[in-house]
Structure formats: C-alpha cells, structure tokens
Design a protein around this motif. Structure first.
Motif, PDB file in Angstrom:
ATOM      1  N   ALA A 296       2.354  11.136  -2.950  1.00  0.00           N
ATOM      2  CA  ALA A 296       1.761  10.404  -1.834  1.00  0.00           C
ATOM      3  C   ALA A 296       2.144   8.933  -1.886  1.00  0.00           C
ATOM      4  O   ALA A 296       2.447   8.320  -0.847  1.00  0.00           O
ATOM      5  CB  ALA A 296       0.242  10.566  -1.849  1.00  0.00           C
ATOM      6  N   ARG A 297       2.137   8.340  -3.077  1.00  0.00           N
ATOM      7  CA  ARG A 297       2.521   6.940  -3.223  1.00  0.00           C
ATOM      8  C   ARG A 297       3.979   6.719  -2.838  1.00  0.00           C
ATOM      9  O   ARG A 297       4.334   5.729  -2.206  1.00  0.00           O
ATOM     10  CB  ARG A 297       2.292   6.495  -4.667  1.00  0.00           C
ATOM     11  N   GLN A 298       4.836   7.667  -3.245  1.00  0.00           N
ATOM     12  CA  GLN A 298       6.249   7.545  -2.917  1.00  0.00           C
ATOM     13  C   GLN A 298       6.468   7.666  -1.414  1.00  0.00           C
ATOM     14  O   GLN A 298       7.261   6.916  -0.821  1.00  0.00           O
ATOM     15  CB  GLN A 298       7.055   8.614  -3.667  1.00  0.00           C
ATOM     16  N   LEU A 299       5.767   8.605  -0.779  1.00  0.00           N
ATOM     17  CA  LEU A 299       5.886   8.767   0.663  1.00  0.00           C
ATOM     18  C   LEU A 299       5.397   7.504   1.372  1.00  0.00           C
ATOM     19  O   LEU A 299       6.013   7.042   2.341  1.00  0.00           O
ATOM     20  CB  LEU A 299       5.086   9.979   1.130  1.00  0.00           C
ATOM     21  N   GLU A 300       4.290   6.954   0.892  1.00  0.00           N
ATOM     22  CA  GLU A 300       3.770   5.718   1.482  1.00  0.00           C
ATOM     23  C   GLU A 300       4.791   4.590   1.364  1.00  0.00           C
ATOM     24  O   GLU A 300       5.041   3.847   2.326  1.00  0.00           O
ATOM     25  CB  GLU A 300       2.469   5.323   0.797  1.00  0.00           C
TER      26      GLU A 300
ATOM     27  N   GLY B  50      13.795   8.253  10.493  1.00  0.00           N
ATOM     28  CA  GLY B  50      14.825   7.527   9.764  1.00  0.00           C
ATOM     29  C   GLY B  50      15.132   6.131  10.248  1.00  0.00           C
ATOM     30  O   GLY B  50      16.020   5.473   9.705  1.00  0.00           O
ATOM     31  N   GLU B  51      14.422   5.638  11.249  1.00  0.00           N
ATOM     32  CA  GLU B  51      14.697   4.300  11.767  1.00  0.00           C
ATOM     33  C   GLU B  51      14.140   3.214  10.854  1.00  0.00           C
ATOM     34  O   GLU B  51      13.091   3.378  10.228  1.00  0.00           O
ATOM     35  CB  GLU B  51      14.084   4.119  13.157  1.00  0.00           C
TER      36      GLU B  51
ATOM     37  N   GLU C 112       8.102   4.840   0.987  1.00  0.00           N
ATOM     38  CA  GLU C 112       9.275   5.105   1.822  1.00  0.00           C
ATOM     39  C   GLU C 112       8.975   4.856   3.301  1.00  0.00           C
ATOM     40  O   GLU C 112       9.837   4.396   4.049  1.00  0.00           O
ATOM     41  CB  GLU C 112       9.746   6.540   1.613  1.00  0.00           C
ATOM     42  N   THR C 113       7.743   5.153   3.710  1.00  0.00           N
ATOM     43  CA  THR C 113       7.360   4.963   5.109  1.00  0.00           C
ATOM     44  C   THR C 113       7.200   3.486   5.439  1.00  0.00           C
ATOM     45  O   THR C 113       7.805   2.972   6.397  1.00  0.00           O
ATOM     46  CB  THR C 113       6.055   5.714   5.407  1.00  0.00           C
TER      47      THR C 113
END
Length: 367
Positions: A86-90, A44-45, A92-93
């Motif tokens: 996967a795109r959303q996770l990418e 979460g940082e 958000e990361t």
C-alpha cells in the motif's frame, strides 16, 4: 506552458526513488478534480501542476484518501506485506503529481513558498534552466529544511542536532537512552558504523570518549555528521568517512544501530530501516571481532520488530552471535515508546505495541 516549462523543453529530473524522468508532462491546474487526477495517473500520466500551491497540496491529500488501505490481515507478516504494498502504491501514485522549478529553484505556483534554500541543501546549485520534482518529495524537503534550521533536541545530548533531508531522523529516543546507560567511556576510541546524523558518536564524545571515527555509505549522512560535529564543538575528536562498513584500524568501542527490517529498501531513505536479507547486519557481526582492540566491546542496538513480524525466527540473532565468534557480555532492553506503538489504527499495531529495543554488549568468544 505555465510554471516556466515550454512543451518539449528539456529539464532536470529529481527522484529519491530513482524513477526515470517522465517522457511527457501533462499540464494541469486548479480545475483538476481528484477523481480525474487519480484516473490519469493510474493510466501512467505525469501531471505538471501549474495552479495554486495550497490547492496542489490539497489535491495530494485527496488522492491519498482515495487509495485503499490494507485490512483484515490474518498475521503480522501478512499485515506487514500488505502495508508495504500500500505504501509503495501510494508513493507511485502521488509521485506523478509534479512541479517545475526555474533556474534559480523558484517554484512558479501562486502562493508558493520560497523553496530555493531547501533545494540547494539537497541538490546543490541549479545546473539547468528547469528542474522537475514530485510535489510530495518537495514538501518533504521543505519539512526537512525546517528541522535543519531549528535543530532537534535529543535526550542526553548537550546541544541541538541539525538533520539533513534523506538522513535518518533520530526521533525515536529509546535507542539513544539505552546508550546513555553505558558505564564509563572516558578515554576510549570509538567506531560508529552507519553513523547517520552522528548522534551516537556525539553522545559518547560528550561523555568523555577520546575520539570517534564514523562511517556511512550515504554522502548526505557524511556531510550531515560533519556539520553537526562542528556545531557541537566536537570536530577535533570526530572524523567521518564515506564507507560501507568499518573504519580502518581497531577501536575500544564499536557502536552500530543498523537497519532492523530484513527487507529490500524501496528508496534512498529506506536504507536506514530496511536491510535486505540481513546483509549489513551479518557483515557487521562477521567483521566485529577484527575491529576490536584487546578487551574491546561491540555495542549493537537492535529492535526485535522483525521477529514479531515473522521476518526472523526467534533465536536467529543469538545463533549469528555464536557463528561469528561473539558472546553477549550483557544486554539491556526497553519497550518501544514511539507514536506508532500506541496507535491502535496502525495496521501493524499488534506487533509494534510489543516491540522491544535491546543494546547488546558483544565481545569475542574465548578460544
């Protein structure tokens, strides 16, 4: 703290996806390893990069390579869902690697390019002493600024198109080429619904249309289309307003290249491609008969990718034409020729390789 941001200092936050501003920023520099960065952002940082610009870009690339990609999907729809996750996770990361700009939009990293003009083009003049933005978004803004400066050649368009950041870039030429196959448009009044850069209006105006009234729900698209009309010498016959659907009045030709995937958009840019529950498309079809002059025609340009992915059943579109009191006067199709249609490593290649885009000429059904 380096990069002009003291601990606890106020800042303006910019995110195209509408994420809330970080409550806390953790400063990092070139000593940060990708594996450590991944653990920290997953906890979460938000990591405020303060080192070298090129090292920051390398970190983004390294993080992206550490994210798993979907595989072994049992159907095109399953592959599509997995790819979107996967795109959303990418996103958000990678969006948790951020940088700070000063009150003149100067990026305080070593070897950093001048980003001020790109920022002004998107956000306007600075309104705060410090602006914080995801590095990946800033890189996208820099790329868009270069496209805007150089211009984009579009088949059939006399002159260059200058796109804005966040406005759909017409690099797919299949739908443009379909429009070029139209018979005579001289003297006709045109409505262009969801105009984006304005390219469809400009093609028709250069082929002799009398005027074009365009709409778009995005303020950037409105500004982009207006500037392009001026650059191309078409401003006297072109007007654009920020509106949800049709301009006022009626037209001889109503053209629309709507979002073609009936799924919720995740961010502002997504709205050019994703149309949740076909809402925009259905409202366009329902309102089209009332927007046409007697003898007028609607021109709908639409990919069948949603059918190939299992997001729409075969025959659904034709059913909607009938429900909305429309008849297909003629239709012309072309296979997709964009790069993803040929990329066998793309998780959606099985569907994209068979994608067809069709130009439908629609007229009100006879009573």
């Amino acid at each position: 703290m380096p990069a002009g941001l003291a601990p606890g200092a106020a800042f303006t936050w910019h995110s195209e996806s509408g994420e809330p501003a970080p409550a806390r920023l953790s400063p990092v520099d070139d000593r940060l390893k990708a594996d450590t960065a991944l653990k920290r952002v997953r906890n979460g940082e938000f990591l405020l990069y303060t080192g070298d610009f090129h090292n920051a870009k390398q970190l983004l690339g390294a993080l992206g390579r550490r994210l798993s990609r979907p595989s072994n999907a049992r159907s095109p729809l399953e592959a599509f869902r997995a790819e979107r996750r996967a795109r959303q996770l990418e996103h958000e990361t990678l969006a948790r690697i951020v940088v700070a700009l000063d009150g003149a939009y100067k990026l305080g990293l070593s070897r950093a390019p001048d980003v001020a003009q790109a920022c002004r083009e998107v956000w306007g003049e600075p309104e705060a002493a410090t602006t914080v933005v995801p590095l990946k978004q800033l890189l996208g803004m820099l790329g868009a600024a270069e496209w805007r400066r150089k211009g984009l050649a579009v088949p059939g368009l006399n002159g260059l198109l200058h796109p804005y950041y966040g406005v759909y870039l017409p690099t797919r030429t299949d739908y443009v080429e379909l429009l070029l196959s139209l018979p005579d448009v001289k003297g006709k009044r045109v409505f262009d619904v969801g105009t984006g850069t304005g390219v469809l209006s400009f093609l028709l105006l250069q082929r002799g249309a009398a005027s074009a009234s365009a709409t778009d729900c995005d303020s950037r698209a409105v500004a982009c289309a207006k500037e392009n009309a001026e650059r191309l010498g078409l401003a006297k016959r072109f007007q654009v307003t920020e509106a949800d659907l049709f301009p006022e009045g009626k037209a001889d030709l109503v053209v629309c290249n709507p979002p073609w995937i009936p799924e919720p958009p995740k961010n502002r840019v997504d709205r050019a491609v994703f149309d949740e529950d076909n809402r925009f498309l259905l409202r366009f079809l329902e309102g089209l008969p009332g927007a046409l002059t007697p003898g007028g025609e609607g021109l709908l340009i639409l990919s069948d990718l949603a059918v190939l992915l299992g997001l729409r059943p075969p025959g659904w579109l034709e059913e909607q034409f009938t429900r909305c009191g429309l008849t297909v006067k003629w239709a012309r199709s072309t296979p997709a020729r964009h790069s993803k249609a040929k990329d066998t490593s793309d998780p959606l290649h099985a569907a994209r390789s068979r994608e067809v885009t069709t130009l439908y000429c629609l007229v009100p059904s006879s009573p």
